[in-house]
Enzyme design. Structure first.
Site, PDB file in Angstrom:
ATOM      1  N   THR A  79      -4.762   8.943 -10.004  1.00 54.07           N
ATOM      2  CA  THR A  79      -4.092   9.301  -8.743  1.00 54.07           C
ATOM      3  C   THR A  79      -3.548  10.724  -8.776  1.00 54.07           C
ATOM      4  O   THR A  79      -3.231  11.245  -9.850  1.00 54.07           O
ATOM      5  CB  THR A  79      -2.922   8.308  -8.511  1.00 54.07           C
ATOM      6  OG1 THR A  79      -2.106   8.802  -7.460  1.00 54.07           O
ATOM      7  CG2 THR A  79      -2.039   8.168  -9.741  1.00 54.07           C
ATOM      8  N   ASP A  80      -3.386  11.301  -7.596  1.00 53.36           N
ATOM      9  CA  ASP A  80      -2.754  12.631  -7.521  1.00 53.36           C
ATOM     10  C   ASP A  80      -1.257  12.561  -7.844  1.00 53.36           C
ATOM     11  O   ASP A  80      -0.616  13.584  -8.061  1.00 53.36           O
ATOM     12  CB  ASP A  80      -2.974  13.272  -6.139  1.00 53.36           C
ATOM     13  CG  ASP A  80      -2.425  12.460  -4.966  1.00 53.36           C
ATOM     14  OD1 ASP A  80      -1.905  11.344  -5.193  1.00 53.36           O
ATOM     15  OD2 ASP A  80      -2.512  12.943  -3.822  1.00 53.36           O
ATOM     16  N   GLU A  81      -0.704  11.338  -7.872  1.00 55.86           N
ATOM     17  CA  GLU A  81       0.741  11.205  -8.089  1.00 55.86           C
ATOM     18  C   GLU A  81       1.156  11.644  -9.495  1.00 55.86           C
ATOM     19  O   GLU A  81       2.333  11.908  -9.743  1.00 55.86           O
ATOM     20  CB  GLU A  81       1.199   9.766  -7.797  1.00 55.86           C
ATOM     21  CG  GLU A  81       0.815   9.364  -6.382  1.00 55.86           C
ATOM     22  CD  GLU A  81       1.454   8.076  -5.878  1.00 55.86           C
ATOM     23  OE1 GLU A  81       2.495   7.670  -6.402  1.00 55.86           O
ATOM     24  OE2 GLU A  81       0.892   7.489  -4.940  1.00 55.86           O
TER      25      GLU A  81
ATOM     26  N   TYR B 287       5.171   3.962 -11.593  1.00 55.79           N
ATOM     27  CA  TYR B 287       3.730   3.865 -11.335  1.00 55.79           C
ATOM     28  C   TYR B 287       3.015   5.132 -11.798  1.00 55.79           C
ATOM     29  O   TYR B 287       2.064   5.073 -12.583  1.00 55.79           O
ATOM     30  CB  TYR B 287       3.467   3.626  -9.841  1.00 55.79           C
ATOM     31  CG  TYR B 287       2.023   3.896  -9.434  1.00 55.79           C
ATOM     32  CD1 TYR B 287       0.984   3.099  -9.912  1.00 55.79           C
ATOM     33  CD2 TYR B 287       1.707   4.974  -8.591  1.00 55.79           C
ATOM     34  CE1 TYR B 287      -0.335   3.362  -9.557  1.00 55.79           C
ATOM     35  CE2 TYR B 287       0.386   5.229  -8.230  1.00 55.79           C
ATOM     36  CZ  TYR B 287      -0.631   4.425  -8.716  1.00 55.79           C
ATOM     37  OH  TYR B 287      -1.935   4.688  -8.369  1.00 55.79           O
TER      38      TYR B 287
ATOM     39  N   LYS C  29       0.244   5.792 -14.836  1.00 55.22           N
ATOM     40  CA  LYS C  29      -1.104   6.341 -14.621  1.00 55.22           C
ATOM     41  C   LYS C  29      -1.284   7.634 -15.429  1.00 55.22           C
ATOM     42  O   LYS C  29      -2.350   7.874 -16.004  1.00 55.22           O
ATOM     43  CB  LYS C  29      -1.352   6.619 -13.135  1.00 55.22           C
ATOM     44  CG  LYS C  29      -1.439   5.387 -12.255  1.00 55.22           C
ATOM     45  CD  LYS C  29      -2.601   4.460 -12.567  1.00 55.22           C
ATOM     46  CE  LYS C  29      -3.947   5.015 -12.171  1.00 55.22           C
ATOM     47  NZ  LYS C  29      -5.026   3.992 -12.322  1.00 55.22           N
TER      48      LYS C  29
HETATM   49  P1  NAD Z   1      -5.264  -2.584  -5.579  1.00 53.05           P
HETATM   50  O1  NAD Z   1      -3.863  -2.897  -5.969  1.00 53.05           O
HETATM   51  O2  NAD Z   1      -5.731  -2.871  -4.203  1.00 53.05           O
HETATM   52  O3  NAD Z   1      -6.262  -3.354  -6.552  1.00 53.05           O
HETATM   53  C1  NAD Z   1      -6.086  -3.412  -7.941  1.00 53.05           C
HETATM   54  C2  NAD Z   1      -7.011  -4.488  -8.481  1.00 53.05           C
HETATM   55  O4  NAD Z   1      -6.796  -4.551  -9.903  1.00 53.05           O
HETATM   56  C3  NAD Z   1      -6.716  -5.890  -7.923  1.00 53.05           C
HETATM   57  O5  NAD Z   1      -7.923  -6.509  -7.557  1.00 53.05           O
HETATM   58  C4  NAD Z   1      -6.044  -6.609  -9.081  1.00 53.05           C
HETATM   59  O6  NAD Z   1      -6.287  -8.006  -9.091  1.00 53.05           O
HETATM   60  C5  NAD Z   1      -6.673  -5.913 -10.283  1.00 53.05           C
HETATM   61  N1  NAD Z   1      -5.810  -5.969 -11.477  1.00 53.05           N
HETATM   62  C6  NAD Z   1      -4.503  -5.644 -11.563  1.00 53.05           C
HETATM   63  N2  NAD Z   1      -4.057  -5.863 -12.814  1.00 53.05           N
HETATM   64  C7  NAD Z   1      -5.105  -6.330 -13.528  1.00 53.05           C
HETATM   65  C8  NAD Z   1      -5.275  -6.746 -14.871  1.00 53.05           C
HETATM   66  N3  NAD Z   1      -4.249  -6.741 -15.730  1.00 53.05           N
HETATM   67  N4  NAD Z   1      -6.496  -7.152 -15.285  1.00 53.05           N
HETATM   68  C9  NAD Z   1      -7.553  -7.167 -14.409  1.00 53.05           C
HETATM   69  N5  NAD Z   1      -7.441  -6.828 -13.120  1.00 53.05           N
HETATM   70  C10 NAD Z   1      -6.237  -6.417 -12.684  1.00 53.05           C
HETATM   71  O7  NAD Z   1      -5.453  -1.067  -5.960  1.00 53.05           O
HETATM   72  P2  NAD Z   1      -6.329   0.062  -5.260  1.00 53.05           P
HETATM   73  O8  NAD Z   1      -5.534   0.672  -4.193  1.00 53.05           O
HETATM   74  O9  NAD Z   1      -7.678  -0.464  -4.979  1.00 53.05           O
HETATM   75  O10 NAD Z   1      -6.410   1.121  -6.454  1.00 53.05           O
HETATM   76  C11 NAD Z   1      -7.476   1.087  -7.403  1.00 53.05           C
HETATM   77  C12 NAD Z   1      -7.271   2.192  -8.416  1.00 53.05           C
HETATM   78  O11 NAD Z   1      -7.201   3.450  -7.743  1.00 53.05           O
HETATM   79  C13 NAD Z   1      -5.968   2.062  -9.208  1.00 53.05           C
HETATM   80  O12 NAD Z   1      -6.239   2.425 -10.535  1.00 53.05           O
HETATM   81  C14 NAD Z   1      -5.028   3.040  -8.541  1.00 53.05           C
HETATM   82  O13 NAD Z   1      -4.094   3.553  -9.466  1.00 53.05           O
HETATM   83  C15 NAD Z   1      -6.003   4.116  -8.087  1.00 53.05           C
HETATM   84  N6  NAD Z   1      -5.554   4.866  -6.903  1.00 53.05           N
HETATM   85  C16 NAD Z   1      -5.308   4.236  -5.724  1.00 53.05           C
HETATM   86  C17 NAD Z   1      -4.917   4.980  -4.611  1.00 53.05           C
HETATM   87  C18 NAD Z   1      -4.690   4.339  -3.272  1.00 53.05           C
HETATM   88  O14 NAD Z   1      -4.343   5.060  -2.317  1.00 53.05           O
HETATM   89  N7  NAD Z   1      -4.865   3.070  -3.095  1.00 53.05           N
HETATM   90  C19 NAD Z   1      -4.740   6.361  -4.718  1.00 53.05           C
HETATM   91  C20 NAD Z   1      -4.960   6.967  -5.956  1.00 53.05           C
HETATM   92  C21 NAD Z   1      -5.396   6.212  -7.035  1.00 53.05           C
HETATM   93  P1  TYD Z   2       2.435   4.075   0.222  1.00 50.95           P
HETATM   94  O1  TYD Z   2       1.388   3.597   1.168  1.00 50.95           O
HETATM   95  O2  TYD Z   2       3.284   3.076  -0.483  1.00 50.95           O
HETATM   96  O3  TYD Z   2       1.691   5.040  -0.814  1.00 50.95           O
HETATM   97  P2  TYD Z   2       2.317   6.044  -1.943  1.00 50.95           P
HETATM   98  O4  TYD Z   2       3.728   5.690  -2.168  1.00 50.95           O
HETATM   99  O5  TYD Z   2       1.465   5.737  -3.119  1.00 50.95           O
HETATM  100  O6  TYD Z   2       2.112   7.423  -1.390  1.00 50.95           O
HETATM  101  O7  TYD Z   2       3.416   5.055   1.010  1.00 50.95           O
HETATM  102  C1  TYD Z   2       2.904   6.181   1.710  1.00 50.95           C
HETATM  103  C2  TYD Z   2       4.082   6.944   2.252  1.00 50.95           C
HETATM  104  O8  TYD Z   2       4.735   6.152   3.247  1.00 50.95           O
HETATM  105  C3  TYD Z   2       5.156   7.252   1.220  1.00 50.95           C
HETATM  106  O9  TYD Z   2       5.737   8.513   1.512  1.00 50.95           O
HETATM  107  C4  TYD Z   2       6.182   6.161   1.417  1.00 50.95           C
HETATM  108  C5  TYD Z   2       6.101   5.904   2.906  1.00 50.95           C
HETATM  109  N1  TYD Z   2       6.414   4.514   3.335  1.00 50.95           N
HETATM  110  C6  TYD Z   2       7.330   4.305   4.381  1.00 50.95           C
HETATM  111  O10 TYD Z   2       7.902   5.241   4.949  1.00 50.95           O
HETATM  112  N2  TYD Z   2       7.569   3.007   4.752  1.00 50.95           N
HETATM  113  C7  TYD Z   2       6.981   1.943   4.143  1.00 50.95           C
HETATM  114  O11 TYD Z   2       7.288   0.778   4.520  1.00 50.95           O
HETATM  115  C8  TYD Z   2       6.044   2.184   3.102  1.00 50.95           C
HETATM  116  C9  TYD Z   2       5.353   1.049   2.397  1.00 50.95           C
HETATM  117  C10 TYD Z   2       5.783   3.494   2.733  1.00 50.95           C
END
Ligand code: NAD
Ligand code: TYD
Length: 351
Positions: free
Chosen positions: A134-136, A159, A163
């Site tokens: 992630t960019d975080e 989180y 990561k």
């Molecule tokens: P998500 O939470 O929707 O899905 C995560 C999946 O991992 C789920 O299906 C869960 O069951 C599985 N999982 C969790 N713990 C596990 C374990 N111990 N063993 C096996 N499976 C397990 O997440 P996402 O949004 O699809 O993100 C996927 C990846 O991308 C993550 O690594 C996250 O850090 C990264 N990422 C996500 C975002 C975003 O905006 N969603 C942005 C940047 C990076």
């Molecule tokens: P989120 O979707 O949780 O992603 P991330 O924290 O990984 O960026 O949140 C996106 C942005 O929205 C973040 O600045 C937090 C804000 N946010 C709210 O203002 N209200 C909410 O209920 C949630 C879940 C997030």
């Protein structure tokens, strides 16, 4: 059946993972795609109903923190590659329960790294361990500037710290054990199948039910939104053509302040639900801020564009419309994931 390659995708039942599994299964009939997922609250096999009968797809339920299980999986299948997405992914949950994030995101990643290192020892050519991050990890930006691949890590939530730690370990295994790794760090994804604890699906769901739309703090926090299907395509490209040992940033070139994003979603939903213009905006409610809330994330994805020719395919307006449409058309999916445990989480988080 004899397959050209066998690829392990972890977290394939989650939001991004399910789009990656679908793309790989459909695009590469010669690959055997093995989806490993623990099916936590965020994992949902309904996301993959359209691929589950395909000959080149298998599902394994299991936990990446279980070392013996991971080793046995590497013995059962001779993996040529790993695309590692499994993780605990929600910042707010990491603030409530950091240890779960340390276990899944750090220990889980090390178990996979160890298994791949041992299975591929001396035969690394053509193998690939692709870690999705992630960019975080880069921390928080002010009004100006962008994250590039060389930006120093400065994670600020449990989180993002978990990561960041996993990213460092992946690089360490490359340098120490010659493991052929590649990493990408992406911005906030949006699109179909995202669990409605994250901002966009939460807001869509609340608008639908005429519930308050919780905006943390002053609402001027900024995220760079990436269409999940564009992300899956970038992952395909980086898996096949990214250089070993390299990191690629992936962004949507689509920065929005949260409040502006939510206002746009209100207007889109009013149009789709046939409500009077401006009605959903009245649901906007400012609530207590997230502790340690990162102000702004913004990705510079020039490296990916220049090296591999990737760029976002759809406009943000189009992407948000498609997302709202998807959630309205998939009521059963939404009802299934928002029952039971989700309701308890919601009551506690927004009490
Ligand atoms: P998500 O939470 O929707 O899905 C995560 C999946 O991992 C789920 O299906 C869960 O069951 C599985 N999982 C969790 N713990 C596990 C374990 N111990 N063993 C096996 N499976 C397990 O997440 P996402 O949004 O699809 O993100 C996927 C990846 O991308 C993550 O690594 C996250 O850090 C990264 N990422 C996500 C975002 C975003 O905006 N969603 C942005 C940047 C990076
Ligand atoms: P989120 O979707 O949780 O992603 P991330 O924290 O990984 O960026 O949140 C996106 C942005 O929205 C973040 O600045 C937090 C804000 N946010 C709210 O203002 N209200 C909410 O209920 C949630 C879940 C997030």
């Amino acid at each position: 059946m004899n397959f050209e390659k066998t690829i392990l995708i972890t977290g394939g039942a989650g939001f991004i993972g399910s789009h990656v599994v679908r793309l790989f299964v459909n695009k590469y009939p010669g690959y055997h795609i093995v989806n490993l997922d623990k099916l936590t609250y965020a994992g949902n096999l309904e996301n993959l109903a359209d691929v589950e009968e395909k000959m080149n797809y298998s599902f394994e339920k299991g936990d990446i923190t279980n070392q013996d299980f991971i080793r046995s999986l590497f013995q059962k299948y001779q993996f040529d590659g790993v695309v590692h997405l499994a993780a605990e992914s929600h910042v707010d949950r990491s603030i409530t329960n950091p240890l779960e994030f340390i276990e899944a995101n750090i220990i889980g990643t090390v178990n996979l790294l160890n298994a791949a290192r041992d299975a591929w020892k001396g035969q690394e050519t053509g193998k690939r361990f692709y870690h999705i991050s992630t960019d975080e990890v880069y921390g928080s930006l002010g009004e100006e500037g962008f994250f590039v691949e060389t930006t120093a890590y400065d994670p600020r939530s449990p989180y993002s710290a978990s990561k960041a730690s996993s990213d460092h370990l992946v690089r360490a295994y490359h340098h120490t054990y010659n493991l052929p790794v590649v990493i990408s760090n992406c911005s906030n994804n949006y699109g179909p199948n995202q669990f409605p604890e994250k901002l966009i699906p939460l807001v869509i769901n609340n608008i639908k039910h005429n519930k308050p739309l919780p905006i943390y703090g002053d609402g001027k926090y900024t995220r760079d939104w990436l269409w999940v299907i564009d992300h899956a395509e970038a992952i395909d490209l980086i898996y096949h053509e990214g250089r070993v040992g390299e990191t690629y940033n992936i962004g949507g070139n689509n920065e929005r302040k949260n409040i502006e994003l939510v206002q746009t979603l209100c207007d889109i939903m009013d149009a789709q639900l046939g409500r009077p213009v401006g009605q959903s905006r009245t649901l906007i409610t400012y609530v207590k801020d997230r502790p340690g809330h990162d102000r702004r994330y913004a990705i510079d994805a020039t490296k990916l564009k220049n090296e591999l020719g990737w760029q976002p395919s759809i406009s943000p307006e189009e992407g948000l419309k498609l997302t709202a449409e998807w959630y309205l058309a998939n009521e059963t999916w939404l009802n299934n994931v928002t029952s039971g445990a989700y309701q308890k989480y919601y009551e506690k988080q927004y009490a």
